[in-house]
Design a protein around this motif. Structure first.
Motif, PDB file in Angstrom:
ATOM      1  N   GLY A   1      26.577  41.031  44.268  1.00  0.00           N
ATOM      2  CA  GLY A   1      27.142  40.087  43.319  1.00  0.00           C
ATOM      3  C   GLY A   1      27.705  38.871  44.020  1.00  0.00           C
ATOM      4  O   GLY A   1      27.582  38.706  45.228  1.00  0.00           O
ATOM      5  N   THR A   2      28.338  38.026  43.232  1.00  0.00           N
ATOM      6  CA  THR A   2      28.960  36.811  43.746  1.00  0.00           C
ATOM      7  C   THR A   2      30.399  36.764  43.260  1.00  0.00           C
ATOM      8  O   THR A   2      30.671  36.998  42.082  1.00  0.00           O
ATOM      9  N   TYR A   3      31.305  36.452  44.163  1.00  0.00           N
ATOM     10  CA  TYR A   3      32.716  36.284  43.814  1.00  0.00           C
ATOM     11  C   TYR A   3      33.006  34.800  43.717  1.00  0.00           C
ATOM     12  O   TYR A   3      32.766  34.032  44.646  1.00  0.00           O
ATOM     13  N   TYR A   4      33.493  34.377  42.536  1.00  0.00           N
ATOM     14  CA  TYR A   4      33.855  32.984  42.324  1.00  0.00           C
ATOM     15  C   TYR A   4      34.867  32.915  41.191  1.00  0.00           C
ATOM     16  O   TYR A   4      34.721  33.598  40.172  1.00  0.00           O
ATOM     17  N   ASP A   5      35.859  32.092  41.344  1.00  0.00           N
ATOM     18  CA  ASP A   5      36.854  31.847  40.304  1.00  0.00           C
ATOM     19  C   ASP A   5      37.534  33.147  39.867  1.00  0.00           C
ATOM     20  O   ASP A   5      37.707  33.409  38.680  1.00  0.00           O
ATOM     21  N   ASN A   6      37.875  33.990  40.816  1.00  0.00           N
ATOM     22  CA  ASN A   6      38.598  35.236  40.586  1.00  0.00           C
ATOM     23  C   ASN A   6      37.813  36.262  39.762  1.00  0.00           C
ATOM     24  O   ASN A   6      38.385  37.146  39.152  1.00  0.00           O
TER      25      ASN A   6
END
Length: 148
Positions: free
Chosen positions: A95-100
């Motif tokens: 996955g991708t972690y962005y903006d909490n």
């Protein structure tokens, strides 16, 4: 003999791809996630619901970018993050972690029957049922309005 070998190999290859799609459900665990819709229509692809998952928030402080995570069933019956890491491990979902928040490409879009997208957008509280294989592939199988 050689003229039949290539079509047979192609058929076996296609059969393996189809079986791998269903193997996620056969051998995997089933999880339920709370979801919130946005942007329910695309003129080129038809009607689909873009989803975001409020429960997919990691407890650790991560840097924006690629992450690998697993899910577990929480006390309320909905899935939550079990383990998250920046390095791949067996059974992890990419996955991708962005903006909490964490997102995964297989979880972002769910195609729906024509005409049902606006009703799902109005509901705002949705539930997604998905199968997760032991090797980390995801297969969303159902999207419905949450009855909490």
């Amino acid at each position: 003999m050689k003229s039949f070998l290539f079509p047979v190999l192609q058929s076996i290859f296609v059969g393996l791809i189809i079986m791998s799609f269903y193997a996620t459900s056969w051998f995997g665990e089933q999880f339920t996630l709370r979801a919130e819709p946005y942007d329910p229509f695309d003129p080129f692809y038809g009607e689909y619901v873009m989803l975001q998952y409020p429960d997919l928030k990691p407890t650790d402080s991560l840097q924006n970018g690629d992450v690998f995570f697993t899910l577990k069933e929480g006390e309320d019956g909905y899935a939550q993050i079990d383990r998250v890491d920046t390095q791949a491990f067996f059974g992890s979902i990419h996955g991708t972690y962005y903006d909490n928040r964490i997102t995964a490409p297989q979880l972002e879009q769910y195609y729906v029957e024509q005409g049902t997208g606006p009703d799902l957008e109005k509901a705002r509280d949705l539930v997604v049922t998905l199968d997760v294989s032991p090797w980390g592939s995801i297969r969303p199988v159902n999207l419905d309005v949450r009855q909490d």
